[in-house]
Enzyme design. Structure first.
Site, short mmCIF file in Angstrom:
data_model
loop_
_atom_site.label_atom_id
_atom_site.label_comp_id
_atom_site.label_asym_id
_atom_site.label_seq_id
_atom_site.Cartn_x
_atom_site.Cartn_y
_atom_site.Cartn_z
NE ARG A 104 -5.50 24.67 13.11
CZ ARG A 104 -4.24 24.80 12.72
NH1 ARG A 104 -3.92 25.77 11.86
NH2 ARG A 104 -3.32 24.01 13.16
CB THR A 108 -10.10 20.89 5.56
OG1 THR A 108 -10.79 21.19 6.80
CG2 THR A 108 -10.73 19.67 4.91
CG ASP A 200 -2.66 21.92 20.05
OD1 ASP A 200 -3.19 21.39 19.08
OD2 ASP A 200 -3.32 22.54 20.93
CG ASP A 203 -3.33 19.32 22.71
OD1 ASP A 203 -4.51 19.26 23.12
OD2 ASP A 203 -2.94 18.80 21.66
C1 PRP Z 1 -6.09 26.48 17.75
C2 PRP Z 1 -5.86 27.86 18.31
C3 PRP Z 1 -6.69 28.71 17.40
C4 PRP Z 1 -6.59 28.01 16.08
C5 PRP Z 1 -5.68 28.80 15.18
O1 PRP Z 1 -7.31 25.97 18.15
O2 PRP Z 1 -6.23 27.99 19.66
O3 PRP Z 1 -8.05 28.84 17.82
O4 PRP Z 1 -6.03 26.71 16.36
O5 PRP Z 1 -5.61 28.22 13.94
P1 PRP Z 1 -6.09 28.95 12.60
O6 PRP Z 1 -5.58 30.34 12.64
O7 PRP Z 1 -5.42 28.11 11.54
O8 PRP Z 1 -7.57 28.86 12.53
P2 PRP Z 1 -7.74 24.45 17.82
O9 PRP Z 1 -8.34 24.35 16.47
O10 PRP Z 1 -6.59 23.56 18.09
O11 PRP Z 1 -8.92 24.20 18.84
P3 PRP Z 1 -8.86 23.93 20.41
O12 PRP Z 1 -8.32 25.19 21.05
O13 PRP Z 1 -10.27 23.69 20.76
O14 PRP Z 1 -7.95 22.77 20.65
N1 URA Z 2 -2.98 26.19 16.71
C1 URA Z 2 -2.06 26.01 17.68
O1 URA Z 2 -2.40 25.74 18.84
N2 URA Z 2 -0.76 26.10 17.35
C2 URA Z 2 -0.34 26.37 16.11
O2 URA Z 2 0.88 26.44 15.86
C3 URA Z 2 -1.33 26.55 15.12
C4 URA Z 2 -2.65 26.47 15.46
#
Ligand code: PRP
Ligand code: URA
Length: 209
Positions: A104, A108, A200, A203
């Site tokens: 994400r 935005t 998160d 993380d």
């Molecule tokens: C997180 C999570 C999802 C996404 C959900 O990933 O693991 O993939 O956010 O959010 P959404 O429904 O609003 O799209 P992130 O963007 O943090 O990526 P990462 O797992 O690579 O850290």
């Molecule tokens: N992605 C995450 O990892 N946690 C949230 O709460 C939303 C998006």
């Protein structure tokens, strides 16, 4: 909520509470995510077709059952979905695995796709899309778009925690896709995090913050 299946199994509820706890460290967080993914897959596959087969025990021939029907493609969304994939392919070792990389964009909250590698026969398979968090829904909608562009017609989403906003977005864009989740939480905060959620997921799984 149409097309949304919420699991209320006591083990699922118990383990989800451990994930939510901010005191849970990343080793335990990863282990519990794997266990939850397995329990959820057990429920998701409850009605998967089986075929009768003959089996010979050390004592006699008898009738048994083998998994039949459409073959499965397990499709984790990177990064966080990877841990669910590890668990589910232990349960379904014949599944092929496709990877979709999406993050994400910080300001935005829009999904940015950076990788897609799918089994060549994904259009013949039922895809199980894995991501612990369904927040705005942007990532899952983008993953479904990618799978449909590759000819896939049969899909299920497995998300450990979902927000109502994300469920609506997925349903509006893809009403043919069912969502399986352990919880539907209250709302998203101004940064797009699920409340109460678990923070998160990436993380906490990988210890990157
Ligand atoms: C997180 C999570 C999802 C996404 C959900 O990933 O693991 O993939 O956010 O959010 P959404 O429904 O609003 O799209 P992130 O963007 O943090 O990526 P990462 O797992 O690579 O850290
Ligand atoms: N992605 C995450 O990892 N946690 C949230 O709460 C939303 C998006």
């Amino acid at each position: 909520m149409p097309n949304v299946h919420i699991f209320d199994h006591p083990l699922i509820r118990h383990k989800l509470t451990i994930l939510r706890d901010k005191q849970t460290g990343h080793k335990e967080f990863r282990e519990i995510t794997e266990e939850l993914a397995m329990l959820m897959a057990y429920e998701v596959t409850r009605r998967h077709p089986v075929r009768e087969v003959e089996v010979e025990t050390p004592l006699a021939k008898t009738t048994g059952w083998t998994i039949a029907g459409q073959e499965i493609a397990v499709v984790p969304i990177l990064r966080a979905g990877l841990v669910m994939e590890t668990a589910i392919t232990r349960l379904i070792p014949t599944a092929r695995v496709g990877h979709i990389g999406i993050y994400r964009e910080h300001d935005t909250l829009l999904p940015v796709g950076y990788y897609a590698k799918l089994p060549p026969d994904v259009s013949d398979r039922e895809a199980m899309i894995l991501d612990p968090m369904l927040a705005t829904g942007g990532s899952i909608v983008a993953a479904i778009d990618t799978l449909k562009q590759h000819g896939c017609r049969s899909m299920k989403v497995m998300a450990i925690i979902s927000a109502p906003e994300g469920i609506k977005k997925v349903h509006d864009a893809h009403p043919d896709v069912d969502i399986y989740t352990a919880a539907v939480d209250s709302h998203l905060n101004e940064k797009g995090y699920i409340v109460p959620g678990l923070g998160d997921a990436g993380d906490r799984l990988f210890g990157t913050r």
